[in-house]
Write a protein that holds these residues in place. Structure first.
Motif, PDB file in Angstrom:
ATOM      1  N   PHE A 126      -3.341  11.691  36.157  1.00  0.00           N
ATOM      2  CA  PHE A 126      -2.023  11.827  35.540  1.00  0.00           C
ATOM      3  C   PHE A 126      -0.908  11.464  36.511  1.00  0.00           C
ATOM      4  O   PHE A 126       0.113  10.918  36.126  1.00  0.00           O
ATOM      5  CB  PHE A 126      -1.835  13.256  35.036  1.00  0.00           C
ATOM      6  N   TRP A 127      -1.099  11.795  37.774  1.00  0.00           N
ATOM      7  CA  TRP A 127      -0.053  11.561  38.754  1.00  0.00           C
ATOM      8  C   TRP A 127      -0.103  10.157  39.342  1.00  0.00           C
ATOM      9  O   TRP A 127       0.760   9.783  40.122  1.00  0.00           O
ATOM     10  CB  TRP A 127      -0.145  12.600  39.870  1.00  0.00           C
ATOM     11  N   GLY A 128      -1.078   9.366  38.989  1.00  0.00           N
ATOM     12  CA  GLY A 128      -1.190   8.017  39.525  1.00  0.00           C
ATOM     13  C   GLY A 128      -0.208   7.072  38.864  1.00  0.00           C
ATOM     14  O   GLY A 128       0.316   7.322  37.782  1.00  0.00           O
ATOM     15  N   PRO A 129       0.048   5.941  39.491  1.00  0.00           N
ATOM     16  CA  PRO A 129       1.025   4.983  38.946  1.00  0.00           C
ATOM     17  C   PRO A 129       0.557   4.319  37.649  1.00  0.00           C
ATOM     18  O   PRO A 129       1.373   3.954  36.820  1.00  0.00           O
ATOM     19  CB  PRO A 129       1.200   3.960  40.057  1.00  0.00           C
ATOM     20  N   THR A 130      -0.741   4.186  37.451  1.00  0.00           N
ATOM     21  CA  THR A 130      -1.198   3.496  36.238  1.00  0.00           C
ATOM     22  C   THR A 130      -0.913   4.318  34.989  1.00  0.00           C
ATOM     23  O   THR A 130      -0.531   3.762  33.962  1.00  0.00           O
ATOM     24  CB  THR A 130      -2.708   3.192  36.326  1.00  0.00           C
ATOM     25  N   ALA A 131      -1.073   5.620  35.066  1.00  0.00           N
ATOM     26  CA  ALA A 131      -0.802   6.459  33.893  1.00  0.00           C
ATOM     27  C   ALA A 131       0.680   6.427  33.546  1.00  0.00           C
ATOM     28  O   ALA A 131       1.057   6.317  32.373  1.00  0.00           O
ATOM     29  CB  ALA A 131      -1.256   7.887  34.144  1.00  0.00           C
ATOM     30  N   PHE A 132       1.539   6.495  34.549  1.00  0.00           N
ATOM     31  CA  PHE A 132       2.973   6.475  34.300  1.00  0.00           C
ATOM     32  C   PHE A 132       3.409   5.126  33.740  1.00  0.00           C
ATOM     33  O   PHE A 132       4.201   5.062  32.800  1.00  0.00           O
ATOM     34  CB  PHE A 132       3.734   6.790  35.591  1.00  0.00           C
ATOM     35  N   ARG A 133       2.863   4.050  34.303  1.00  0.00           N
ATOM     36  CA  ARG A 133       3.209   2.720  33.805  1.00  0.00           C
ATOM     37  C   ARG A 133       2.746   2.572  32.353  1.00  0.00           C
ATOM     38  O   ARG A 133       3.470   2.035  31.521  1.00  0.00           O
ATOM     39  CB  ARG A 133       2.580   1.646  34.691  1.00  0.00           C
ATOM     40  N   GLY A 134       1.557   3.057  32.048  1.00  0.00           N
ATOM     41  CA  GLY A 134       1.066   2.997  30.669  1.00  0.00           C
ATOM     42  C   GLY A 134       1.948   3.780  29.719  1.00  0.00           C
ATOM     43  O   GLY A 134       2.237   3.337  28.605  1.00  0.00           O
ATOM     44  N   PHE A 135       2.413   4.952  30.171  1.00  0.00           N
ATOM     45  CA  PHE A 135       3.299   5.757  29.335  1.00  0.00           C
ATOM     46  C   PHE A 135       4.598   5.011  29.064  1.00  0.00           C
ATOM     47  O   PHE A 135       5.088   4.955  27.934  1.00  0.00           O
ATOM     48  CB  PHE A 135       3.601   7.095  30.021  1.00  0.00           C
TER      49      PHE A 135
END
Length: 127
Positions: free
Chosen positions: A72-81
């Motif tokens: 959840f805290w990784g950049p890929t999850a945030f970018r996907g969101f």
């Protein structure tokens, strides 16, 4: 007390963890800085074992939770969101806003003309 979107089991686990952490913090004794006295001998009561047992139980739980939420805290999850949010809510916002402004202007003008007396608001071709 319930939080929207939370399962009751998750809330119970969270409450238990908070209670345990509060007990651990309350049981810890701080030494004032600057004292060079040796640590006191451990008390022989069963309560002296509580902080160690609590740490033994809570530490694996904290580690498992940290591992489960690492994604959840990784950049890929945030970018996907952010990409999903843009696609769902912001794509085509300019065109939608312009269409809404045009329809609002037309609606406002129609209401103004319906309220205006015929004598004052005659069409310009009937001069």
């Amino acid at each position: 007390m319930s939080f929207p979107g939370c399962r009751p089991q998750a809330l119970a686990s969270l409450s238990f963890c908070v209670l345990v952490l509060a007990c651990v913090v309350a049981c810890q004794q701080e030494e004032p800085e600057g004292t060079l006295s040796p640590p006191p001998a451990p008390a022989r009561s069963s309560w002296s074992l509580v902080p160690g047992k609590v740490k033994e139980w809570v530490e694996p739980l904290v580690n498992r939770t940290r591992e489960k939420w690492k994604w959840f805290w990784g950049p890929t999850a945030f970018r996907g969101f952010m990409e999903t949010y843009y696609d769902d809510h912001l794509k085509g916002l300019g065109a939608r806003a312009q269409a809404w402004l045009r329809s609002s202007k037309d609606s406002l003008l129609n209401k103004a003309h319906s309220l205006c007396p015929q004598l004052l608001c005659r069409p310009s071709d009937q001069n």
